[in-house]
Design a protein around this motif. Structure first.
Motif, PDB file in Angstrom:
ATOM      1  N   UNK A   4       0.795  -1.227   0.000  1.00  0.00           N
ATOM      2  CA  UNK A   4       0.000   0.000   0.000  1.00  0.00           C
ATOM      3  C   UNK A   4       0.828   1.278   0.000  1.00  0.00           C
ATOM      4  N   UNK A   5       2.106   1.223   0.401  1.00  0.00           N
ATOM      5  CA  UNK A   5       2.899   2.450   0.495  1.00  0.00           C
ATOM      6  C   UNK A   5       4.384   2.145   0.385  1.00  0.00           C
ATOM      7  N   UNK A   6       5.164   3.212   0.235  1.00  0.00           N
ATOM      8  CA  UNK A   6       6.617   3.123   0.200  1.00  0.00           C
ATOM      9  C   UNK A   6       7.154   3.960   1.353  1.00  0.00           C
ATOM     10  N   UNK A   7       8.053   3.374   2.139  1.00  0.00           N
ATOM     11  CA  UNK A   7       8.638   4.054   3.288  1.00  0.00           C
ATOM     12  C   UNK A   7      10.144   4.095   3.115  1.00  0.00           C
ATOM     13  N   UNK A   8      10.730   5.257   3.437  1.00  0.00           N
ATOM     14  CA  UNK A   8      12.176   5.412   3.408  1.00  0.00           C
ATOM     15  C   UNK A   8      12.685   5.463   4.845  1.00  0.00           C
ATOM     16  N   UNK A   9      13.753   4.724   5.121  1.00  0.00           N
ATOM     17  CA  UNK A   9      14.263   4.614   6.477  1.00  0.00           C
ATOM     18  C   UNK A   9      15.721   5.024   6.531  1.00  0.00           C
ATOM     19  N   UNK A  10      16.038   5.858   7.503  1.00  0.00           N
ATOM     20  CA  UNK A  10      17.406   6.260   7.798  1.00  0.00           C
ATOM     21  C   UNK A  10      17.823   5.502   9.051  1.00  0.00           C
ATOM     22  N   UNK A  11      18.881   4.674   8.941  1.00  0.00           N
ATOM     23  CA  UNK A  11      19.344   3.884  10.081  1.00  0.00           C
ATOM     24  C   UNK A  11      20.764   4.308  10.417  1.00  0.00           C
ATOM     25  N   UNK A  12      21.037   4.406  11.717  1.00  0.00           N
ATOM     26  CA  UNK A  12      22.378   4.775  12.163  1.00  0.00           C
ATOM     27  C   UNK A  12      22.597   4.283  13.578  1.00  0.00           C
ATOM     28  N   UNK A  13      23.861   4.312  13.989  1.00  0.00           N
ATOM     29  CA  UNK A  13      24.231   3.881  15.329  1.00  0.00           C
ATOM     30  C   UNK A  13      24.814   5.073  16.057  1.00  0.00           C
ATOM     31  N   UNK A  14      24.286   5.369  17.233  1.00  0.00           N
ATOM     32  CA  UNK A  14      24.757   6.475  18.063  1.00  0.00           C
ATOM     33  C   UNK A  14      25.043   5.909  19.444  1.00  0.00           C
ATOM     34  N   UNK A  15      26.299   5.973  19.849  1.00  0.00           N
ATOM     35  CA  UNK A  15      26.690   5.306  21.082  1.00  0.00           C
ATOM     36  C   UNK A  15      26.588   3.816  20.871  1.00  0.00           C
ATOM     37  N   UNK A  16      25.826   3.146  21.704  1.00  0.00           N
ATOM     38  CA  UNK A  16      25.597   1.712  21.534  1.00  0.00           C
ATOM     39  C   UNK A  16      24.182   1.413  21.059  1.00  0.00           C
ATOM     40  N   UNK A  17      23.418   2.446  20.730  1.00  0.00           N
ATOM     41  CA  UNK A  17      22.023   2.276  20.323  1.00  0.00           C
ATOM     42  C   UNK A  17      21.906   2.327  18.796  1.00  0.00           C
ATOM     43  N   UNK A  18      21.052   1.478  18.244  1.00  0.00           N
ATOM     44  CA  UNK A  18      20.775   1.453  16.814  1.00  0.00           C
ATOM     45  C   UNK A  18      19.417   2.111  16.577  1.00  0.00           C
ATOM     46  N   UNK A  19      19.412   3.273  15.919  1.00  0.00           N
ATOM     47  CA  UNK A  19      18.202   4.058  15.691  1.00  0.00           C
ATOM     48  C   UNK A  19      17.708   3.878  14.263  1.00  0.00           C
ATOM     49  N   UNK A  20      16.421   4.129  14.073  1.00  0.00           N
ATOM     50  CA  UNK A  20      15.841   4.218  12.737  1.00  0.00           C
ATOM     51  C   UNK A  20      14.823   5.355  12.720  1.00  0.00           C
ATOM     52  N   UNK A  21      14.779   6.060  11.607  1.00  0.00           N
ATOM     53  CA  UNK A  21      13.816   7.148  11.414  1.00  0.00           C
ATOM     54  C   UNK A  21      13.146   6.902  10.068  1.00  0.00           C
ATOM     55  N   UNK A  22      11.822   6.790  10.068  1.00  0.00           N
ATOM     56  CA  UNK A  22      11.053   6.482   8.866  1.00  0.00           C
ATOM     57  C   UNK A  22      10.423   7.740   8.285  1.00  0.00           C
ATOM     58  N   UNK A  23      10.479   7.846   6.947  1.00  0.00           N
ATOM     59  CA  UNK A  23       9.902   8.965   6.207  1.00  0.00           C
ATOM     60  C   UNK A  23       9.017   8.413   5.099  1.00  0.00           C
ATOM     61  N   UNK A  24       8.046   9.233   4.667  1.00  0.00           N
ATOM     62  CA  UNK A  24       7.255   8.836   3.506  1.00  0.00           C
ATOM     63  C   UNK A  24       7.944   9.331   2.236  1.00  0.00           C
TER      64      UNK A  24
END
Length: 188
Positions: A60-80
């Motif tokens: 139904x949709x397309x999502x773009x994800x930015x993934x990175x590691x900061x310190x010891x945590x693995x983050x993700x940020x999703x955009x349309x």
């Protein structure tokens, strides 16, 4: 006459089964130039490692994800597709989740599967909420949090991967079968 009634019922049931569809998702890595334009100044990307860009294709949709590691945590940020923030999150372990919430998640998984193995857990924040980036990087426990759990489990004889979404109390909101990784390379 008896057989025509049975045949008609079988055809109707088969027809209803043909119209049902499952929702499949597939994520693959892309170049930075293929990522939608976003305001990188609002992101606290100092002291980050391994910045990667992904595109997730859904029915139904397309999502773009930015993934990175900061310190010891693995983050993700999703955009349309237009570059608007949808949600954020990071990887957690079972000790980072409140014990009663984790117990409800496990009991829900045990009722749905014969045998399970949790591959990863993400704590997610909705992008529509105020100060979503601040809440994400401070690791706040809010009632609007959700947990995205990747599970390998047996519903029948066959082991498959599933993605389950739980709310902050551990109640199941959504579960779907995950697609295997894309094998576009030649196997020798």
């Amino acid at each position: 006459m008896k057989y025509s009634y049975i045949t008609l019922m079988l055809l109707l049931m088969l027809g209803l089964k043909c119209f049902s569809q499952t929702k499949f998702e597939r994520e693959h890595r892309i170049k930075k130039s293929q990522f939608p334009s976003i305001n990188m100044d609002s992101l606290p990307l100092e002291n980050t490692k391994y910045i990667r860009y992904y595109r997730e294709v859904d029915t139904s949709k397309i999502t773009y994800t930015l993934k990175f590691k900061k310190g010891k945590m693995q983050y993700h940020i999703d955009y349309n597709e237009k570059g608007a923030l949808q949600n954020t999150g990071f990887m957690v372990k079972e000790v980072d989740i409140p014990t009663d919430t984790y117990a409800r998640i496990l009991s829900e998984l045990n009722t749905n599967f014969q045998k399970t193995k949790i591959k990863y857990i993400q704590q997610c924040y909705l992008g529509s909420s105020e100060n979503v980036l601040k809440n994400t990087f401070q690791n706040l426990m809010l009632p609007s949090n959700t947990y995205k759990v990747m599970v390998r489990g047996n519903k029948t004889e066959k082991r498959e991967d599933y993605i389950a979404i739980f709310d902050a109390e551990g109640n199941l909101e959504h579960m779907a079968r995950a697609l295997p990784p894309n094998y576009d390379h030649v196997l020798y």
